[in-house]
Write a protein that holds these residues in place. Structure first.
Motif, PDB file in Angstrom:
ATOM      1  N   GLN A  43      13.928  -6.451   9.909  1.00  0.00           N
ATOM      2  CA  GLN A  43      15.377  -6.580   9.990  1.00  0.00           C
ATOM      3  C   GLN A  43      15.934  -6.706   8.579  1.00  0.00           C
ATOM      4  OE1 GLN A  43      15.947 -10.072  12.461  1.00  0.00           O
ATOM      5  NE2 GLN A  43      16.084  -8.847  14.320  1.00  0.00           N
ATOM      6  N   VAL A  44      17.142  -6.182   8.361  1.00  0.00           N
ATOM      7  CA  VAL A  44      17.789  -6.286   7.063  1.00  0.00           C
ATOM      8  C   VAL A  44      19.287  -6.484   7.267  1.00  0.00           C
ATOM      9  CG1 VAL A  44      18.086  -3.792   6.855  1.00  0.00           C
ATOM     10  CG2 VAL A  44      18.073  -5.194   4.788  1.00  0.00           C
ATOM     11  N   ASP A  45      19.895  -7.272   6.402  1.00  0.00           N
ATOM     12  CA  ASP A  45      21.341  -7.471   6.379  1.00  0.00           C
ATOM     13  C   ASP A  45      21.889  -6.635   5.232  1.00  0.00           C
ATOM     14  OD1 ASP A  45      23.961  -8.355   6.026  1.00  0.00           O
ATOM     15  OD2 ASP A  45      23.500 -10.411   6.588  1.00  0.00           O
ATOM     16  N   ILE A  46      22.645  -5.566   5.557  1.00  0.00           N
ATOM     17  CA  ILE A  46      23.137  -4.640   4.541  1.00  0.00           C
ATOM     18  C   ILE A  46      24.037  -5.342   3.530  1.00  0.00           C
ATOM     19  CG2 ILE A  46      24.482  -2.532   4.158  1.00  0.00           C
ATOM     20  CD1 ILE A  46      21.811  -2.099   5.529  1.00  0.00           C
TER      21      ILE A  46
ATOM     22  N   GLY B  50       0.813  -1.196   0.000  1.00  0.00           N
ATOM     23  CA  GLY B  50       0.000   0.000   0.000  1.00  0.00           C
ATOM     24  C   GLY B  50       0.853   1.256   0.000  1.00  0.00           C
ATOM     25  N   PRO B  51       0.258   2.416  -0.223  1.00  0.00           N
ATOM     26  CA  PRO B  51       1.009   3.675  -0.251  1.00  0.00           C
ATOM     27  C   PRO B  51       1.381   4.150   1.151  1.00  0.00           C
ATOM     28  CG  PRO B  51      -1.325   4.123  -0.521  1.00  0.00           C
ATOM     29  CD  PRO B  51      -1.186   2.615  -0.492  1.00  0.00           C
ATOM     30  N   GLY B  52       2.440   4.959   1.241  1.00  0.00           N
ATOM     31  CA  GLY B  52       2.805   5.576   2.514  1.00  0.00           C
ATOM     32  C   GLY B  52       3.830   4.785   3.302  1.00  0.00           C
ATOM     33  N   TRP B  53       3.459   4.399   4.540  1.00  0.00           N
ATOM     34  CA  TRP B  53       4.393   3.770   5.474  1.00  0.00           C
ATOM     35  C   TRP B  53       5.044   2.492   4.955  1.00  0.00           C
ATOM     36  CZ3 TRP B  53       7.624   4.815   9.034  1.00  0.00           C
ATOM     37  CH2 TRP B  53       8.084   3.831   9.913  1.00  0.00           C
ATOM     38  N   PRO B  54       4.410   1.681   4.075  1.00  0.00           N
ATOM     39  CA  PRO B  54       5.134   0.522   3.530  1.00  0.00           C
ATOM     40  C   PRO B  54       6.449   0.892   2.848  1.00  0.00           C
ATOM     41  CG  PRO B  54       2.809   0.205   3.173  1.00  0.00           C
ATOM     42  CD  PRO B  54       2.970   1.608   3.730  1.00  0.00           C
ATOM     43  N   GLY B  55       6.658   2.182   2.576  1.00  0.00           N
ATOM     44  CA  GLY B  55       7.954   2.613   2.080  1.00  0.00           C
ATOM     45  C   GLY B  55       9.082   2.329   3.052  1.00  0.00           C
ATOM     46  N   VAL B  56       8.767   1.962   4.300  1.00  0.00           N
ATOM     47  CA  VAL B  56       9.806   1.585   5.255  1.00  0.00           C
ATOM     48  C   VAL B  56      10.557   0.354   4.751  1.00  0.00           C
ATOM     49  CG1 VAL B  56       8.336   0.081   6.689  1.00  0.00           C
ATOM     50  CG2 VAL B  56      10.316   1.246   7.711  1.00  0.00           C
ATOM     51  N   LEU B  57       9.887  -0.504   3.984  1.00  0.00           N
ATOM     52  CA  LEU B  57      10.568  -1.661   3.397  1.00  0.00           C
ATOM     53  C   LEU B  57      11.628  -1.183   2.410  1.00  0.00           C
ATOM     54  CD1 LEU B  57       8.956  -4.968   2.276  1.00  0.00           C
ATOM     55  CD2 LEU B  57      10.559  -3.828   0.768  1.00  0.00           C
ATOM     56  N   LEU B  58      11.292  -0.174   1.620  1.00  0.00           N
ATOM     57  CA  LEU B  58      12.245   0.421   0.683  1.00  0.00           C
ATOM     58  C   LEU B  58      13.422   1.041   1.449  1.00  0.00           C
ATOM     59  CD1 LEU B  58      12.339   1.151  -2.478  1.00  0.00           C
ATOM     60  CD2 LEU B  58      11.562   3.398  -1.741  1.00  0.00           C
ATOM     61  N   HIS B  59      13.118   1.745   2.516  1.00  0.00           N
ATOM     62  CA  HIS B  59      14.135   2.394   3.349  1.00  0.00           C
ATOM     63  C   HIS B  59      15.136   1.374   3.880  1.00  0.00           C
ATOM     64  CE1 HIS B  59      15.560   5.020   6.753  1.00  0.00           C
ATOM     65  NE2 HIS B  59      15.682   3.841   7.339  1.00  0.00           N
ATOM     66  N   GLU B  60      14.631   0.296   4.438  1.00  0.00           N
ATOM     67  CA  GLU B  60      15.506  -0.686   5.070  1.00  0.00           C
ATOM     68  C   GLU B  60      16.202  -1.592   4.059  1.00  0.00           C
ATOM     69  OE1 GLU B  60      16.428  -0.721   8.007  1.00  0.00           O
ATOM     70  OE2 GLU B  60      14.930   0.269   9.240  1.00  0.00           O
TER      71      GLU B  60
ATOM     72  N   LYS C 150      19.191  -9.027   2.371  1.00  0.00           N
ATOM     73  CA  LYS C 150      18.091  -9.885   2.818  1.00  0.00           C
ATOM     74  C   LYS C 150      17.300  -9.198   3.934  1.00  0.00           C
ATOM     75  CE  LYS C 150      20.240 -14.282   1.565  1.00  0.00           C
ATOM     76  NZ  LYS C 150      20.716 -15.600   2.057  1.00  0.00           N
ATOM     77  N   PHE C 151      15.973  -9.305   3.870  1.00  0.00           N
ATOM     78  CA  PHE C 151      15.127  -8.644   4.860  1.00  0.00           C
ATOM     79  C   PHE C 151      13.994  -9.536   5.309  1.00  0.00           C
ATOM     80  CE2 PHE C 151      13.319  -7.429   0.713  1.00  0.00           C
ATOM     81  CZ  PHE C 151      11.992  -7.814   0.878  1.00  0.00           C
ATOM     82  N   VAL C 152      13.475  -9.233   6.502  1.00  0.00           N
ATOM     83  CA  VAL C 152      12.254  -9.844   7.036  1.00  0.00           C
ATOM     84  C   VAL C 152      11.443  -8.722   7.668  1.00  0.00           C
ATOM     85  CG1 VAL C 152      11.245 -11.499   8.642  1.00  0.00           C
ATOM     86  CG2 VAL C 152      13.411 -12.032   7.515  1.00  0.00           C
TER      87      VAL C 152
ATOM     88  N   THR D 274       4.536 -12.122   7.422  1.00  0.00           N
ATOM     89  CA  THR D 274       5.878 -11.553   7.288  1.00  0.00           C
ATOM     90  C   THR D 274       6.278 -11.589   5.822  1.00  0.00           C
ATOM     91  OG1 THR D 274       6.928 -13.701   7.712  1.00  0.00           O
ATOM     92  CG2 THR D 274       6.608 -12.236   9.596  1.00  0.00           C
ATOM     93  N   LEU D 275       7.021 -10.581   5.397  1.00  0.00           N
ATOM     94  CA  LEU D 275       7.550 -10.538   4.045  1.00  0.00           C
ATOM     95  C   LEU D 275       9.040 -10.819   4.108  1.00  0.00           C
ATOM     96  CD1 LEU D 275       5.744  -7.439   2.479  1.00  0.00           C
ATOM     97  CD2 LEU D 275       5.007  -9.817   2.589  1.00  0.00           C
ATOM     98  N   ILE D 276       9.479 -11.776   3.302  1.00  0.00           N
ATOM     99  CA  ILE D 276      10.853 -12.252   3.327  1.00  0.00           C
ATOM    100  C   ILE D 276      11.435 -12.104   1.928  1.00  0.00           C
ATOM    101  CG2 ILE D 276      12.357 -14.210   3.842  1.00  0.00           C
ATOM    102  CD1 ILE D 276       9.908 -15.348   5.461  1.00  0.00           C
ATOM    103  N   GLY D 277      12.604 -11.492   1.838  1.00  0.00           N
ATOM    104  CA  GLY D 277      13.179 -11.340   0.507  1.00  0.00           C
ATOM    105  C   GLY D 277      14.544 -10.691   0.524  1.00  0.00           C
TER     106      GLY D 277
END
Length: 481
Positions: free
Chosen positions: A394-397, A252-262, A401-403, A425-428
């Motif tokens: 969480q993300v490994d720079i 969705g729009p907005g806060w899900p951009g945190v996935l992009l950030h991390e 990889k993120f969860v 949870t979204l894993i990728g």
């Protein structure tokens, strides 16, 4: 009200007794062991925090923090010392300490400061200095508490709080930089618990930015945030267990951009790429995402939580294109990394406080609009997940990889949003996930003003955002079918 540069500077000169001559002496001392560059970061912060639980004020505090951090650079070495005593003796001692840590070949000393630029005024100046303002803040969280409890009888617990600060900074550097700023920041938070029989659930909401208190009297009122927190909690009471497996996912729009950030943003900070610990190291000019993806970091947006007139090295912030039509364009850099890597300085040097050294950090990071209608994106999905809001992640720079945990998500069945789900949870992998973006909506939204980013033990306020986005493949973790 906004303050011109002269008034920012006057605060440190008149209130704290810091003269240009003293700053020049400190920088000379900092470079006395042969460092290449030195800077002084003066900071004064006044803050207020109020919290209510069970309709009672449980905590109320005000604080003042004043100090100076002194940094010396020599090659890749950094010497850093700080003091909360701004007397000339303590400042000179801190400068000598930093000098010894990062000594090097002798360098010609600077000759005078230059006023960096007349920076824009991206936010009003707000403070928490009077009893009347404390009472006004108390009334805001009382309204939030009342509204959340009135939303539904199944709401059993409410916690509401407001935090605000006024940060004044002055940066003086051996390259002539001389810049100052006054930075307000406010955030209102609501947390609720809901119970229906044996089922319990929770909901959170909040927002703010670099704003004054009247921000919370408009559309983003305490009642708005309270209703959102309560709505999320009640929704989860009837949610089904999330399915597991690889499927189409719509963000969705907005806060899900945190996935992009991390998952992407941290990997595009210059220090990780200089050290070659980022999954994006060496990929500038290459395709790292779908051609539909353009990502920017923008510190110049008025009143946004991640915005700054100048960064914590005295450099004006800017809008930086990181990924354009899927092609990696560059990184976020500060003075140190731009010099060592031969990159433009993007005004991304940030620090938590005068206790900390600056490093490349994000401001407001988001994906630009596409051309798809959000309803068409949903209709295109046969079976998948619609993730509207996220909790922790969480993300490994080093590998991307993120969860991430979805705090509000729904099933999409035959092109329709149907049942709410819990435990999704979204894993990728960040760089890989962006290659599966097949549709990008035209409904870009930024978060409500709640983001705080952690890196190397430092936390700074940030913003995130994105339009509705479809990923053709992503692994979803859950216990349902």
């Amino acid at each position: 009200m906004t303050l011109p540069f002269a008034d920012h500077k006057r605060y440190f000169i008149e209130k704290l007794g810091i003269s240009e001559r003293l700053m020049e002496r400190c920088l000379g001392e900092a470079l006395s062991a042969g460092g290449e560059y030195a800077d002084l970061y003066f900071e004064s912060v006044t803050s207020t925090s109020l919290a209510m639980d069970e309709s009672l004020v449980k905590t109320a505090s005000q604080g003042i923090s004043v100090g100076c951090g002194i940094r010396v650079l020599s090659g890749e070495r950094t010497g850093y010392a700080y003091t909360d005593d701004l007397s000339s003796e303590r400042l000179m001692k801190a400068a000598r300490t930093a000098a010894l840590i990062a000594s090097g070949p002798a360098k010609e000393l600077m000759s005078g400061f230059r006023h960096t630029v007349d920076s824009p005024s991206l936010y009003p100046v707000a403070g928490a200095e009077s009893d009347s303002e404390i009472l006004a803040k108390l009334k805001l969280i009382e309204r939030a508490d009342k509204a959340a409890r009135a939303y539904d009888p199944r709401i059993t617990q409410v916690r509401a709080g407001i935090n605000d600060e006024l940060r004044r900074i002055l940066v003086a550097a051996s390259d002539g930089t001389f810049a100052s700023d006054t930075q307000p920041l406010a955030r209102l938070n609501v947390f609720v618990l809901a119970k229906d029989g044996a089922n319990t659930s929770k909901g959170t909401s909040g927002g703010g930015g670099r704003v004054m208190l009247d921000f919370f009297e408009g559309e983003k009122s305490p009642e708005h945030f309270a209703s959102e927190a309560a709505r999320t909690a009640i929704l989860q009471l009837d949610a089904v267990e999330a399915p597991a497996g690889e499927m189409e996912v719509v963000l969705g729009p907005g806060w899900p951009g945190v996935l992009l950030h991390e998952a992407v943003g941290h990997g595009l900070e210059a220090d990780f790429n200089r050290k070659k610990t980022s999954a994006f190291a060496g990929l500038v000019g290459q395709q790292v995402a779908s051609s539909k993806v353009t990502v920017v970091d923008n510190g110049t947006m008025a009143n946004r939580r991640g915005s700054l007139n100048v960064d914590d090295e005295g450099t004006p912030t800017q809008e930086t294109v990181l990924i354009e039509n899927g092609i990696l364009k560059g990184f976020l850099s500060d003075k140190l990394n731009s010099r060592l890597m031969g990159l433009p300085n993007t005004g991304s040097g940030r620090r938590e406080s005068y206790h900390h050294i600056p490093m490349p950090r994000m401001t407001n990071t988001y994906m630009l609009n596409g051309e798809d209608m959000p309803e068409d994106i949903i209709k295109s999905v046969k079976r998948g997940l619609y993730a509207v809001n996220f909790g922790g992640g969480q993300v490994d720079i080093t590998n991307g990889k993120f969860v991430f945990s979805a705090s509000e998500a729904y099933l999409i069945e035959d092109g329709r949003v149907t049942r709410p789900v819990k435990g999704a949870t979204l894993i990728g992998n960040g760089p890989e996930a962006l290659k599966y973006v097949s549709m990008v909506g035209n409904d870009l939204a930024l978060d409500e003003g709640i983001g705080t980013c952690g890196k190397a033990g430092q936390s700074v306020p940030v913003g995130v955002g994105m339009p509705t986005v479809k990923l053709d493949r992503m692994t979803v973790g859950g216990t349902g079918r």
